[in-house]
Design a protein around this motif. Structure first.
Motif, PDB file in Angstrom:
ATOM      1  N   GLU A  14      -3.055  17.623  -5.155  1.00 32.24           N
ATOM      2  CA  GLU A  14      -2.329  16.388  -5.517  1.00 32.24           C
ATOM      3  C   GLU A  14      -2.365  15.493  -4.210  1.00 32.24           C
ATOM      4  N   LEU A  15      -1.900  15.771  -3.127  1.00 29.98           N
ATOM      5  CA  LEU A  15      -1.832  15.108  -1.722  1.00 29.98           C
ATOM      6  C   LEU A  15      -3.220  14.740  -1.543  1.00 29.98           C
ATOM      7  N   MET A  16      -4.251  15.392  -1.413  1.00 32.59           N
ATOM      8  CA  MET A  16      -5.527  15.041  -1.143  1.00 32.59           C
ATOM      9  C   MET A  16      -6.071  13.870  -2.194  1.00 32.59           C
ATOM     10  N   ILE A  17      -5.986  14.343  -3.489  1.00 29.38           N
ATOM     11  CA  ILE A  17      -6.526  13.366  -4.343  1.00 29.38           C
ATOM     12  C   ILE A  17      -6.007  11.948  -4.148  1.00 29.38           C
ATOM     13  N   THR A  18      -4.624  11.714  -3.988  1.00 26.69           N
ATOM     14  CA  THR A  18      -3.841  10.824  -3.939  1.00 26.69           C
ATOM     15  C   THR A  18      -4.264   9.834  -2.652  1.00 26.69           C
ATOM     16  N   VAL A  19      -4.293  10.622  -1.672  1.00 27.50           N
ATOM     17  CA  VAL A  19      -4.861   9.978  -0.255  1.00 27.50           C
ATOM     18  C   VAL A  19      -6.138   9.405  -0.381  1.00 27.50           C
ATOM     19  N   LEU A  20      -7.081  10.200  -0.981  1.00 20.21           N
ATOM     20  CA  LEU A  20      -8.460   9.640  -1.008  1.00 20.21           C
ATOM     21  C   LEU A  20      -8.422   8.257  -2.031  1.00 20.21           C
ATOM     22  N   VAL A  21      -7.883   8.535  -3.104  1.00 19.37           N
ATOM     23  CA  VAL A  21      -7.909   7.386  -4.038  1.00 19.37           C
ATOM     24  C   VAL A  21      -7.096   6.176  -3.412  1.00 19.37           C
ATOM     25  N   VAL A  22      -6.078   6.299  -2.724  1.00 18.79           N
ATOM     26  CA  VAL A  22      -5.244   5.179  -2.122  1.00 18.79           C
ATOM     27  C   VAL A  22      -6.128   4.530  -1.116  1.00 18.79           C
ATOM     28  N   PHE A  23      -6.642   5.214  -0.199  1.00 20.89           N
ATOM     29  CA  PHE A  23      -7.407   4.956   0.848  1.00 20.89           C
ATOM     30  C   PHE A  23      -8.895   3.897   0.313  1.00 20.89           C
ATOM     31  N   CYS A  24      -9.505   4.487  -0.607  1.00 26.24           N
ATOM     32  CA  CYS A  24     -10.738   4.059  -0.772  1.00 26.24           C
ATOM     33  C   CYS A  24     -10.342   2.615  -1.613  1.00 26.24           C
ATOM     34  N   ILE A  25      -9.271   2.574  -2.435  1.00 28.24           N
ATOM     35  CA  ILE A  25      -8.985   1.402  -3.163  1.00 28.24           C
ATOM     36  C   ILE A  25      -8.451   0.316  -2.162  1.00 28.24           C
ATOM     37  N   THR A  26      -7.573   0.711  -1.192  1.00 32.55           N
ATOM     38  CA  THR A  26      -7.293  -0.106  -0.254  1.00 32.55           C
ATOM     39  C   THR A  26      -8.393  -0.545   0.682  1.00 32.55           C
ATOM     40  N   PRO A  40       0.099  -3.466   1.997  1.00 27.96           N
ATOM     41  CA  PRO A  40       0.765  -2.193   1.775  1.00 27.96           C
ATOM     42  C   PRO A  40       1.535  -2.089   0.197  1.00 27.96           C
ATOM     43  N   TRP A  41       1.853  -3.405  -0.194  1.00 29.95           N
ATOM     44  CA  TRP A  41       2.334  -3.196  -1.439  1.00 29.95           C
ATOM     45  C   TRP A  41       1.547  -2.887  -2.729  1.00 29.95           C
ATOM     46  N   ILE A  42       0.168  -3.347  -2.563  1.00 28.82           N
ATOM     47  CA  ILE A  42      -1.000  -2.894  -3.444  1.00 28.82           C
ATOM     48  C   ILE A  42      -1.121  -1.279  -3.278  1.00 28.82           C
ATOM     49  N   ALA A  43      -1.148  -0.731  -1.896  1.00 27.98           N
ATOM     50  CA  ALA A  43      -1.359   0.424  -1.575  1.00 27.98           C
ATOM     51  C   ALA A  43      -0.308   1.319  -2.156  1.00 27.98           C
ATOM     52  N   MET A  44       1.110   1.028  -2.204  1.00 30.26           N
ATOM     53  CA  MET A  44       2.141   1.830  -2.823  1.00 30.26           C
ATOM     54  C   MET A  44       2.037   1.854  -4.295  1.00 30.26           C
ATOM     55  N   PHE A  45       1.734   0.714  -4.903  1.00 30.99           N
ATOM     56  CA  PHE A  45       1.448   0.312  -6.381  1.00 30.99           C
ATOM     57  C   PHE A  45       0.236   1.430  -6.820  1.00 30.99           C
ATOM     58  N   VAL A  46      -0.658   1.408  -6.114  1.00 34.88           N
ATOM     59  CA  VAL A  46      -1.904   2.520  -6.464  1.00 34.88           C
ATOM     60  C   VAL A  46      -1.429   3.843  -6.062  1.00 34.88           C
ATOM     61  N   GLY A  47      -0.869   4.221  -4.892  1.00 39.54           N
ATOM     62  CA  GLY A  47      -0.412   5.679  -4.755  1.00 39.54           C
ATOM     63  C   GLY A  47       0.555   6.027  -5.930  1.00 39.54           C
ATOM     64  N   LEU A  72       5.008   7.193  -1.147  1.00 41.86           N
ATOM     65  CA  LEU A  72       5.112   7.577   0.361  1.00 41.86           C
ATOM     66  C   LEU A  72       3.678   7.435   0.891  1.00 41.86           C
ATOM     67  N   VAL A  73       2.599   8.136   0.153  1.00 37.85           N
ATOM     68  CA  VAL A  73       1.327   7.967   0.749  1.00 37.85           C
ATOM     69  C   VAL A  73       0.658   6.626   0.713  1.00 37.85           C
ATOM     70  N   GLY A  74       1.068   5.734  -0.321  1.00 31.25           N
ATOM     71  CA  GLY A  74       0.724   4.355  -0.041  1.00 31.25           C
ATOM     72  C   GLY A  74       1.133   3.434   0.968  1.00 31.25           C
ATOM     73  N   GLY A  75       2.599   3.857   1.156  1.00 35.86           N
ATOM     74  CA  GLY A  75       3.071   3.339   2.410  1.00 35.86           C
ATOM     75  C   GLY A  75       2.715   3.767   3.792  1.00 35.86           C
ATOM     76  N   ASP A  82       4.085  -3.104   7.990  1.00 35.20           N
ATOM     77  CA  ASP A  82       3.222  -4.340   7.518  1.00 35.20           C
ATOM     78  C   ASP A  82       3.692  -5.119   6.630  1.00 35.20           C
ATOM     79  N   GLY A  83       4.076  -4.364   5.574  1.00 38.38           N
ATOM     80  CA  GLY A  83       4.549  -5.122   4.354  1.00 38.38           C
ATOM     81  C   GLY A  83       5.764  -5.781   4.614  1.00 38.38           C
ATOM     82  N   PHE A  84       6.647  -5.326   5.234  1.00 36.70           N
ATOM     83  CA  PHE A  84       7.846  -5.990   5.680  1.00 36.70           C
ATOM     84  C   PHE A  84       7.682  -7.234   6.434  1.00 36.70           C
ATOM     85  N   LYS A  85       6.733  -7.095   7.314  1.00 39.20           N
ATOM     86  CA  LYS A  85       6.316  -8.042   8.402  1.00 39.20           C
ATOM     87  C   LYS A  85       5.583  -9.214   7.396  1.00 39.20           C
TER      88      LYS A  85
END
Length: 94
Positions: A14-26, A40-47, A72-75, A82-85
């Motif tokens: 599950e972790l590897m699937i999530t990381v791969l999807v989040v990284f590619c979409i980001t 960062p906000w898009i990555a967390m939503f996609v995550g 967490l993976v998206g973050g 970067d999101g808070f910045k």
């Protein structure tokens, strides 16, 4: 990523699937004209979405924990700082 496994939020698959999807979409969003301070906000939503889909794909039933794992993976993928910045810069203070 050890934090996610220590908290028992998801399996390795599950972790590897999530990381791969989040990284590619980001990475795809980086090529658009959308400002990078939203990434960062898009990555967390996609995550969250990817975490829930990963649970469904692996046949598990722990949707809430996988949603948190995806958040967490998206973050981690984009850098939560970067999101808070970016949010601070939108407000007018630098």
């Amino acid at each position: 990523m050890d934090l996610i496994q220590e908290l028992n939020l998801g399996s390795t698959a599950e972790l590897m699937i999530t990381v791969l999807v989040v990284f590619c979409i980001t990475q795809a969003f980086k090529t658009t004209s959308l400002g990078n301070h939203y990434l960062p906000w898009i990555a967390m939503f996609v995550g969250v979405i990817a975490g829930i889909v990963a649970v469904a794909a692996t046949g598990d039933s722990n949707y809430v924990a996988s949603g948190v794992m995806g958040l967490l993976v998206g973050g981690f993928t984009c850098g939560l700082f970067d999101g808070f910045k970016g949010f601070k810069q939108i407000g007018g203070t630098k």
